[in-house]
Write an enzyme that holds these catalytic residues in place. Structure first.
Site, short mmCIF file in Angstrom:
data_model
loop_
_atom_site.label_atom_id
_atom_site.label_comp_id
_atom_site.label_asym_id
_atom_site.label_seq_id
_atom_site.Cartn_x
_atom_site.Cartn_y
_atom_site.Cartn_z
N HIS A 1 -1.68 3.93 -1.98
CA HIS A 1 -2.51 4.91 -1.40
C HIS A 1 -2.47 5.93 -2.30
O HIS A 1 -3.48 6.62 -2.52
CB HIS A 1 -2.44 5.32 -0.04
CG HIS A 1 -2.79 4.32 1.04
ND1 HIS A 1 -4.15 3.24 0.82
CD2 HIS A 1 -2.30 3.75 2.34
CE1 HIS A 1 -4.00 2.57 1.85
NE2 HIS A 1 -3.32 3.06 2.68
N ARG B 1 2.51 -8.96 4.32
CA ARG B 1 1.58 -8.21 3.13
C ARG B 1 2.44 -7.52 2.05
O ARG B 1 3.17 -6.45 2.36
CB ARG B 1 0.57 -7.22 3.72
CG ARG B 1 -0.34 -6.70 2.74
CD ARG B 1 -1.93 -6.88 3.39
NE ARG B 1 -2.65 -6.03 2.54
CZ ARG B 1 -3.56 -5.13 3.06
NH1 ARG B 1 -3.58 -4.78 4.21
NH2 ARG B 1 -4.46 -4.54 2.21
N TYR C 1 3.34 1.83 2.13
CA TYR C 1 3.94 2.42 3.37
C TYR C 1 5.60 1.98 3.40
O TYR C 1 6.04 1.68 2.34
CB TYR C 1 3.35 1.77 4.33
CG TYR C 1 1.85 2.02 4.60
CD1 TYR C 1 1.43 3.45 5.08
CD2 TYR C 1 0.71 1.27 4.39
CE1 TYR C 1 0.36 3.70 5.30
CE2 TYR C 1 -0.58 1.71 4.67
CZ TYR C 1 -0.81 2.97 5.05
OH TYR C 1 -2.01 3.29 5.40
N GLU D 1 0.96 -1.10 0.02
CA GLU D 1 0.00 -0.04 0.11
C GLU D 1 0.61 1.46 -0.09
O GLU D 1 0.26 2.40 0.42
CB GLU D 1 -0.91 0.04 1.24
CG GLU D 1 -2.19 -0.82 1.30
CD GLU D 1 -2.51 -1.84 0.71
OE1 GLU D 1 -1.56 -2.80 0.25
OE2 GLU D 1 -3.49 -1.82 -0.03
#
Ligand code: NAP
Ligand code: SF4
Length: 675
Positions: free
Chosen positions: A253, A215, A167, A165
């Site tokens: 994101h 993940r 991060y 995502e």
């Protein structure tokens, strides 16, 4: 024999067994930040009782600089362990398993202390990150490992290391954000050193019998993202470093492709996870827009993954798995992927909840108990407010009669479901009908009630909804003018060029409806991928098509107008507004703000701009559609008041401004909880 043999099959991890193939994916609820750990525990315990095999908590920061926002929940100190023990104990007592997600936000951290591999500012945060030196990187790794050790002390069954995502960990993997020239940057081997070191050292610290989920971003959806060869290389290295399970991350994101909104087709990214199947020896989880047991079962049966992750569906219904196992899937409250009460709340600093289940994250506060004195109740209006009130009251033991002049339940939801990209509303209306029948609500559809019909009840609830606001534009009674109800409910014929008056939720919905013809892209994955420019990450870095988005030509030429001089769509959902705006822009919808509506005639819509009514202009069009907001329908409320009959007024009949299904359902449920 179950309908879901793959979904309900156990998964043996060697040192422990998961009772089925369902993971409740991580969701940040803001519950931890309330400091009420009993409330946090009850949220997870309810889902454990509901049968899910393994849950992942919302992201827990390993240190202050890694928190998503200042004050974000973390596991920095030993004193935090006791709070988390309350949660794990309650989950274990309920027969569940829970892993703690360790989330380091890197440059996505919304604060001045944020750190990253390189000082490349994120487009979604105003804070430029500080580039880490060697010592700084070691500190981040140590903090993540320490958080994992503390998670074990706190009784968690495992951790999920958030590597996707966009991060912190993800930021090391791609050259988009990693410009380093030391051993943490440059070649792919160097760029993937961070995740491998984190997993290797975490495994060494927590021991062999602890679930370690990693993940992994399988399709970045950003320029210069990873290739699929790199994804496979990383997955194998993470397996070798000691991970138990690989979970799928989809999109950074900052990606300009929607990945979980309701207009994204169901199971839209399962094919990406499938590409990894057979490449590693550990179980692989897939995710995104899997919201019903049949969808999950198909994904598993087709070999797309070993397990499915669903997150928001567990806000909508904590008993998802038990209901599926009991053959009662039609009783599962469907997550419609609207984000209205979950992500929009989370990012607005509010407690997460759920549009279809106001009890989500309010388990200890909104408690439904059997009624002390069963009463006879009349509920007028079978929209979301009336349905929620009627069903909740009936489930509590009241005798409820629900009236509506329409011949079907659902109210305005029946218009929403006609909008391309809002197909999930069909399931919501069906669910309401099933639950009303189960609860024993007496339905009086096709019935126009008067005040006289309501005198024999112990209590009356009016949920009569709204009527369209009259914008009083000269010429609006012409044949070329329609209301949104004519278009969405009665499917009136609309010309090739259209002016839409009012750019609220309904103006956007009507525009979306008018620019599409034929099958909705939400029901056609290849078309949806073409529309948003998504392709196989095996062919193009990050899975972005080189030619960009290629939407179908619009079915009509639409101009969307509003009087306010602000960006149209500014007040739509925090996490979905950009999608609605982008979708209409792709269909060449012209948006005009700061207008005055002067008159309508055969030419079209005459407008001017600003207080001085300058720059007169004609929007030449065949049809003008009025979407100018709504006013409360209080006819019945006023008639009852005249007769001295007291009643409760809820939903749009109470306050029409900014009415949505979230407020309607919440208000209906909360009222019925008190009767
Ligand atoms: P709305 O969001 O309140 O928008 C009303 C629109 O009409 C505004 O653009 C407003 O803009 C315009 N307007 C207001 N008074 C007017 C007047 N006298 N003459 C001309 N224009 C006027 O209402 P809505 O679009 O009917 O939606 C109703 C509710 O349904 C919304 O609150 C929304 O939450 C919900 N909904 C949500 C979604 C979603 O995607 N989340 C979708 C559909 C509906 P100006 O005053 O600037 O002209
Ligand atoms: Fe799903 Fe909407 Fe509920 Fe969020 S608020 S869980 S998206 S139904």
């Amino acid at each position: 024999m179950t309908d879901y043999p793959h979904l309900l099959a156990p998964l043996d991890l060697g040192f422990t067994t998961l009772k089925n193939r369902v993971l409740m994916g991580s969701m940040h609820t803001n519950l931890e930040e309330t400091g009420d750990w009993n409330r946090v525990a009850e949220f997870y315990a309810a889902r454990a009782r509901g049968g899910v095999a393994l849950m992942v908590t919302g992201g827990i920061a390993p240190n202050r600089e890694g928190g998503v926002f200042p004050g974000a929940a973390g596991l920095f100190a030993d004193k935090d362990v006791a709070n988390h023990q309350i949660v794990t104990q309650r989950v274990h007592d309920a027969g569940g398993k829970i892993a703690m997600q360790i989330l380091h936000a890197g440059r996505y951290a919304y604060g001045p202390e944020c750190v990253a591999p390189s000082p490349v500012k994120s487009p979604i945060s105003p804070f430029p990150p500080r580039e880490l030196d060697e010592e700084g990187i070691e500190k981040q790794i140590n903090d993540i490992v320490t958080a994992a050790v503390r998670a074990r002390e706190a009784g968690y069954d495992g951790v999920e290391i958030m590597g996707s995502e966009g991060y912190f960990i993800n930021q090391f993997l791609v050259t988009h954000t990693n410009k380093r020239t030391d051993r943490w940057g440059g070649s792919y081997e160097n760029r993937m050193r961070l995740p491998i070191e984190i997993v290797r050292r975490t495994r060494a610290a927590v021991g062999a019998d602890f679930i370690l989920i990693y993940r992994l971003s399988m399709i970045d959806l950003i320029p210069n993202g990873s290739t699929f060869d790199e994804v496979v290389q990383l997955a194998r290295a993470i397996e070798a470093a000691g991970a138990t399970i690989l979970n799928t991350g989809i999109g950074w994101h900052e990606a300009r492709v929607p990945t979980i909104a309701t207009s994204v087709p169901r199971r839209a990214f399962a094919w990406v996870t499938k590409k990894l199947m057979g490449q590693v020896g550990i179980p692989v989880i897939t995710s995104n827009r899997i919201n019903m047991p049949d969808v999950a079962e198909d994904v598993l049966a087709e070999g797309c993954a070993d397990m499915v992750s669903m997150a928001r569906p567990f806000l909508a219904d904590p008993d998802f798995v038990n209901k599926a196992a009991a053959g009662r899937a039609d009783r599962i409250a469907p997550c419609i992927a609207c984000n209205q009460a979950c992500l929009d709340h989370t990012f607005g600093g509010k407690l997460t909840s759920c549009l279809v289940n106001p009890r989500a994250c309010h388990e200890t506060e909104l408690v439904l108990t059997p009624a002390k004195t069963p009463k006879t109740l009349a509920v007028v209006g079978a929209g979301p407010a009336g349905l929620s009130a009627a069903i909740t009251a009936a489930e509590r033991g009241h005798a409820v009669t629900l009236f509506d002049r329409a011949d079907q339940v659902g109210g305005q939801l029946n218009m929403a479901k006609k909008v391309p990209g809002k197909e999930e509303f069909w399931g919501l209306v069906d669910w309401f009908a099933t639950m009303a029948s189960d609860a024993g609500v007496t339905l009086r559809l096709g019935t126009e009630v008067t005040a006289d019909d309501l005198t024999g009840f112990d209590d009356v609830i009016l949920a009569t909804g709204v009527t369209p606001r009259d914008p009083q534009i000269p010429g609006q009674d012409g044949e070329n003018v329609l209301g949104y109800i004519d278009v969405l409910r009665h499917e009136a014929r609309v010309g090739d060029s259209v002016a839409v008056i009012g750019a609220g939720g309904i103006g956007f919905d009507v525009s979306e409806y008018l620019v599409h013809a034929g099958e909705s892209p939400t029901e056609n994955l290849p078309e949806w991928m073409r529309e948003w420019g998504v392709t196989d990450p095996g062919e193009t870095r990050g899975g972005l098509a080189p030619e960009g988005p290629r939407p179908e030509a619009p079915a009509r030429a639409v101009t969307l107008l509003q009087r306010k001089a602000e960006k149209p769509g500014k007040r739509l959902g925090k996490t979905t507004g950009w999608i609605h705006r982008a979708a209409l822009q792709m269909k060449n919808v012209k948006m005009k703000a700061g207008v005055n509506y002067e008159r309508i005639d055969a030419q079209g819509l005459h407008i001017s701009y600003g207080e001085a009514r300058e720059r007169p202009e004609v929007i030449a069009c065949d049809t003008i559609v009025l979407c100018a907001g709504q006013v409360s329908d209080r006819t019945l409320a006023d008639a009852l008041q005249e007769r001295g009959v007291s009643c409760h007024v809820i939903g749009g009949a109470d306050v029409a401004a900014e009415l949505d299904a979230k407020r309607a359902i919440d208000q209906g449920t909360r009222l019925a909880a008190t009767l």
